[in-house]
Structure formats: C-alpha cells, structure tokens
Enzyme design. Structure first.
Site, PDB file in Angstrom:
ATOM      1  N   SER A  24       0.829  -1.211   0.000  1.00 44.86           N
ATOM      2  CA  SER A  24       0.000   0.000   0.000  1.00 44.86           C
ATOM      3  C   SER A  24       0.859   1.254   0.000  1.00 44.86           C
ATOM      4  CB  SER A  24      -0.864  -0.026   1.257  1.00 44.86           C
ATOM      5  OG  SER A  24      -1.420   1.243   1.509  1.00 44.86           O
ATOM      6  N   LYS A  60       2.318  -3.848   6.465  1.00 44.64           N
ATOM      7  CA  LYS A  60       2.659  -3.738   5.032  1.00 44.64           C
ATOM      8  C   LYS A  60       4.173  -3.559   4.879  1.00 44.64           C
ATOM      9  CE  LYS A  60      -1.425  -4.202   3.283  1.00 44.64           C
ATOM     10  NZ  LYS A  60      -1.759  -5.516   2.697  1.00 44.64           N
ATOM     11  N   TYR A  96      -1.538  -1.647  11.041  1.00 41.83           N
ATOM     12  CA  TYR A  96      -1.856  -2.106   9.687  1.00 41.83           C
ATOM     13  C   TYR A  96      -0.750  -1.683   8.714  1.00 41.83           C
ATOM     14  CZ  TYR A  96      -3.550  -1.251   4.966  1.00 41.83           C
ATOM     15  OH  TYR A  96      -3.626  -1.160   3.600  1.00 41.83           O
TER      16      TYR A  96
HETATM   17  C1  UD1 Z   1      -6.753   4.151   3.627  1.00 47.74           C
HETATM   18  C2  UD1 Z   1      -5.474   3.536   4.153  1.00 47.74           C
HETATM   19  C3  UD1 Z   1      -4.725   2.896   3.010  1.00 47.74           C
HETATM   20  C4  UD1 Z   1      -5.613   1.919   2.266  1.00 47.74           C
HETATM   21  C5  UD1 Z   1      -6.861   2.672   1.796  1.00 47.74           C
HETATM   22  C6  UD1 Z   1      -7.818   1.784   1.045  1.00 47.74           C
HETATM   23  C7  UD1 Z   1      -3.832   4.568   5.695  1.00 47.74           C
HETATM   24  C8  UD1 Z   1      -3.310   5.828   6.272  1.00 47.74           C
HETATM   25  N1  UD1 Z   1      -4.766   4.651   4.778  1.00 47.74           N
HETATM   26  O1  UD1 Z   1      -6.378   5.239   2.767  1.00 47.74           O
HETATM   27  O2  UD1 Z   1      -3.600   2.247   3.469  1.00 47.74           O
HETATM   28  O3  UD1 Z   1      -4.921   1.403   1.161  1.00 47.74           O
HETATM   29  O4  UD1 Z   1      -7.513   3.216   2.938  1.00 47.74           O
HETATM   30  O5  UD1 Z   1      -8.359   0.805   1.844  1.00 47.74           O
HETATM   31  O6  UD1 Z   1      -3.381   3.546   6.070  1.00 47.74           O
HETATM   32  N2  UD1 Z   1     -12.811  10.630   3.845  1.00 47.74           N
HETATM   33  C9  UD1 Z   1     -13.830  11.473   4.194  1.00 47.74           C
HETATM   34  N3  UD1 Z   1     -14.964  10.929   4.722  1.00 47.74           N
HETATM   35  C10 UD1 Z   1     -15.114   9.579   4.930  1.00 47.74           C
HETATM   36  C11 UD1 Z   1     -14.055   8.719   4.574  1.00 47.74           C
HETATM   37  C12 UD1 Z   1     -12.904   9.278   4.042  1.00 47.74           C
HETATM   38  O7  UD1 Z   1     -13.738  12.679   4.032  1.00 47.74           O
HETATM   39  O8  UD1 Z   1     -16.172   9.163   5.442  1.00 47.74           O
HETATM   40  C13 UD1 Z   1     -11.584  11.190   3.241  1.00 47.74           C
HETATM   41  C14 UD1 Z   1     -10.326  10.933   4.053  1.00 47.74           C
HETATM   42  O9  UD1 Z   1     -10.136  11.953   4.992  1.00 47.74           O
HETATM   43  C15 UD1 Z   1      -9.268  10.927   2.951  1.00 47.74           C
HETATM   44  C16 UD1 Z   1     -10.014  10.397   1.723  1.00 47.74           C
HETATM   45  O10 UD1 Z   1     -11.392  10.561   1.997  1.00 47.74           O
HETATM   46  O11 UD1 Z   1      -8.858  12.219   2.689  1.00 47.74           O
HETATM   47  C17 UD1 Z   1      -9.745   8.934   1.445  1.00 47.74           C
HETATM   48  O12 UD1 Z   1      -9.974   8.195   2.635  1.00 47.74           O
HETATM   49  P1  UD1 Z   1     -10.027   6.592   2.643  1.00 47.74           P
HETATM   50  O13 UD1 Z   1     -10.922   6.110   1.570  1.00 47.74           O
HETATM   51  O14 UD1 Z   1     -10.328   6.173   4.038  1.00 47.74           O
HETATM   52  O15 UD1 Z   1      -8.554   6.174   2.224  1.00 47.74           O
HETATM   53  P2  UD1 Z   1      -7.129   6.614   2.849  1.00 47.74           P
HETATM   54  O16 UD1 Z   1      -7.258   7.041   4.257  1.00 47.74           O
HETATM   55  O17 UD1 Z   1      -6.474   7.532   1.883  1.00 47.74           O
END
Ligand code: UD1
Length: 353
Positions: free
Chosen positions: A126, A155, A151
């Site tokens: 990842s 990785k 987690y």
């Molecule tokens: C996370 C994991 C990554 C994993 C990926 C896919 C970390 C730090 N991150 O990435 O390893 O590969 O998930 O499973 O380990 N967001 C919102 N509202 C929500 C959910 C998310 O605003 O309800 C925003 C988050 O703040 C972020 C973006 O959407 O900016 C993406 O979030 P998310 O889909 O959870 O992925 P990551 O945190 O980037």
C-alpha cells in the site's frame, strides 16, 4: 497452463484479480477464510468468467498445515497474497490481532512456497508505506516513513520479509550447476494507492462490513440511503479546495496491473529478483472533486457536510506510476467518472435495486 494461487481471492480486490487472471488464460486457485467477505463476489466471479470449476478452498492462511496441504495438492507457479486484515482504526485498537494475522499468513505462504520448490510471490502492499511527504508525486525510491498504524506497519514488514526471502533465494544463483536450487523465490510488491469502483458488470465490488471507513463506500451508502450524511474530514488542508488529495485507482485497472506483474515474473522478465511498483493513476483528486464527480456522473445530490480532520490522515499523496507504465506495460485506463458510475451500479446491485 500456469497456475496462480490467490489468497484472499473472495474479497474486493482478490475477486477482481481472479477475473482478470482467468481472462488472461491462467488457472486460478482461490483460498479465503471468509473473515471479511461472503460468497457474493466469488459467485460473481463465476458468472463473469462463465467458469463453474474455479477451485475454492475455504481456509485460513494462518493455518500452516492447511497452507502446506494446498501447496502439496496443487502445483503453484505464482501466489498473489491478499489475505490480510486492512482496517486502519481496528489495527490501532487490536495490534496483536493484526500482527498475528498479517504476518503469520504471509510467512506460511512463503514457507510453503520454499518447501515446494519455490515460486513467484506478489505481495499486495500500500501507498501507506510512504506516510506523510511533501515530495509529490511519490516514486518507488521515495523513502518510507515510520508507519502510523499497525496495519501500515504490517505492510512495511511484509515488504521487508519478501525482500529478505528473495535475497536469500538469490544466493542459489551462485551455486554450482546441478546443485539443489529448491526454494527460489522471486517477489514483487505492488503499492496500491486508493482502489475504488467495481467491475462493469456490477457483479463484484466492495462489500464493507458495518460502517465503511473508506470514502467511496461511504458515498455510495449515503446515496442509497443507508447512511444519513457523508462527513468530509477536513476542509482546511493546504490544498486547492482545502480537502485531502488522493490517487484513486480503478479496481479493474488495479487487477490488470496484477496480471501484468504475474506475467513479468513467470516470463522471466524481472530485472531484479525483488521489485516494487506504484499502482496509481498519477493524478491527484480532492475529496470534494470526487464527491462532485460522483454527483454529476450519477445525476444525484449527495448529503454531505464538512467535519473536523480525521486523525492520521495525510494531506496529499499521489503516485508517480512511470515505472509500472514502462516496465509492466500497464496504465490506468478507466476515467474517474466510469469508476464512480461502476461504484454506484454495484451499490444498487447489492441493494437489489
Ligand atoms: C486508507 C489507508 C490505506 C488503504 C486505503 C484503502 C492509511 C493511512 N490509509 O487510505 O492504506 O490502502 O484506505 O483501503 O493507512 N474521507 C472522508 N470521509 C469519509 C471517509 C474518508 O472525508 O467518510 C476522506 C479521508 O479523509 C481521505 C479520503 O477521503 O482524505 C480517502 O480516505 P479513505 O478512503 O479512508 O482512504 P485513505 O485514508 O487515503
């Protein structure tokens, strides 16, 4: 015909990879302990490929005897290892569970691969290994940062284990002709950015249990009425619209990258015995842009609000995918709009609408 073992092959990414491997002419064996999925996606894989005979073994890769048994039963040319827990927050609350599961399962696979004469191992890593950085986009040479969650640490550790196992096996190359070369392992780690979307058939996709942590399943569940309102975590980041930037990679494109990487290993095209590739589009997209694109392509309005930042989120990260483009002959192809339409079609499919 070459045979690929897909551990965790009934899950979100594993099911898409299984489809693409079969389309590319591989024999596939799927192993899954069903800890984070049901048979929906595996049934979908059978429908999409028209294949009723894909071996499916319900087993836990943490069970070393079961893994050894699997390798005795099938001649395995390559393994794609997905079988791991992946919820960042849960890993912080239950680190032992994460280290135990993610490390044991991978070690068992590597041990069995070695015992059975060696094989090619593709590890599902990842972009989380890069952590927070302002040198963007990240290349495979960008330094890894200390992991911010167990987690993420699993990785990093599994990447290191694969590197060391490959290095040990590489010593066999220096042996006299005719020496026992049993146990040669070659490895590739694919560092995924943010996989999203679903198969265009809408027969397979992401099936989060409980409240989704990831953005796109939260969006689709809000759109369908399962969740009331999407919280956008933070609109005060130093980015053009104040929301975080990510590199959202379509899951079918991602699956095709696995086929290209497996082909590279099996065709003896690797330049090093252990290689790393970023799998992303190279294009940063903000949370707000993604929400707007989802609304536009699917012709609906999403209920959302701005909420405080989520702990542990990085401001921005996106890939330099040039190495994968060049060496794997692979490139992300689906547009963000196509991907978001597929995510919505899948949500409607599972809701029975
Ligand atoms: C996370 C994991 C990554 C994993 C990926 C896919 C970390 C730090 N991150 O990435 O390893 O590969 O998930 O499973 O380990 N967001 C919102 N509202 C929500 C959910 C998310 O605003 O309800 C925003 C988050 O703040 C972020 C973006 O959407 O900016 C993406 O979030 P998310 O889909 O959870 O992925 P990551 O945190 O980037």
């Amino acid at each position: 015909m070459k045979r690929v073992l897909v551990s965790g092959g009934a899950g979100y990414i594993g099911s898409h990879v299984t489809v693409e491997l079969i389309n590319a002419g591989y024999d596939v064996v799927v192993a899954d302990n069903m800890s984070n999925c049901d048979l929906t996606c595996f049934e979908g894989v059978k429908k999409i490929t028209g294949r009723d005979d894909i071996p499916f073994i319900e087993m836990d890769c943490c069970d070393d005897a079961a893994v050894a048994d699997l390798f005795s039963k099938y001649r395995i040319d390559a393994v794609i290892h997905f079988a791991a827990f992946k919820a960042v927050g849960e890993s912080v609350a239950e680190p032992v569970k994460y280290y135990r599961n993610n490390l044991d399962s991978f070690l068992n696979i590597l041990e069995a691969a070695k015992t059975h004469g060696g094989c090619n191992v593709l590890f599902s890593s990842s972009a989380t290994v890069y952590g927070e950085t302002d040198k963007l986009p990240v290349t495979e040479e960008s330094p890894r940062q200390p992991a911010t969650s167990p987690y993420g640490n699993t990785k990093q550790i599994c990447e290191d284990i694969l590197r060391d196992v490959v290095k040990a096996a590489a010593g066999y190359d220096a042996m006299e002709p005719g020496a026992d070369r049993k146990g040669v392992v070659k490895g590739i780690a694919l560092r995924y950015f943010n996989p999203i979307g679903a198969h265009p058939s809408a027969l397979i996709g992401e099936l989060p249990r409980g409240v989704p942590n990831n953005l796109v399943p939260y969006i689709t569940q809000t759109a369908i009425g399962k969740r009331e309102c999407l919280s956008i975590f933070g609109n005060d980041y130093p980015t053009p619209d104040g929301t975080c930037l990510r590199d959202y990679i379509d899951v079918v494109d991602l699956a095709k990258a696995h086929v290209a990487a497996v082909g590279r290993m099996l065709d003896g095209k690797m330049e090093e015995s252990y290689e790393i590739f970023n799998i992303g589009t190279g294009r940063p997209v903000s949370v707000l842009e993604l929400v707007n694109a989802f609304e536009k392509v699917n012709g609906l309005k999403l209920n959302y609000r701005f909420a405080p930042r989520r702990a542990g989120d990085t401001t921005a990260i996106w890939a330099d995918p040039m190495r994968a483009n060049r060496e794997l002959g692979w490139k992300a192809e689906r547009t963000l709009e196509e991907t978001l339409a597929s995510a919505w079609a899948w949500e409607k499919h599972i809701a029975g609408k």
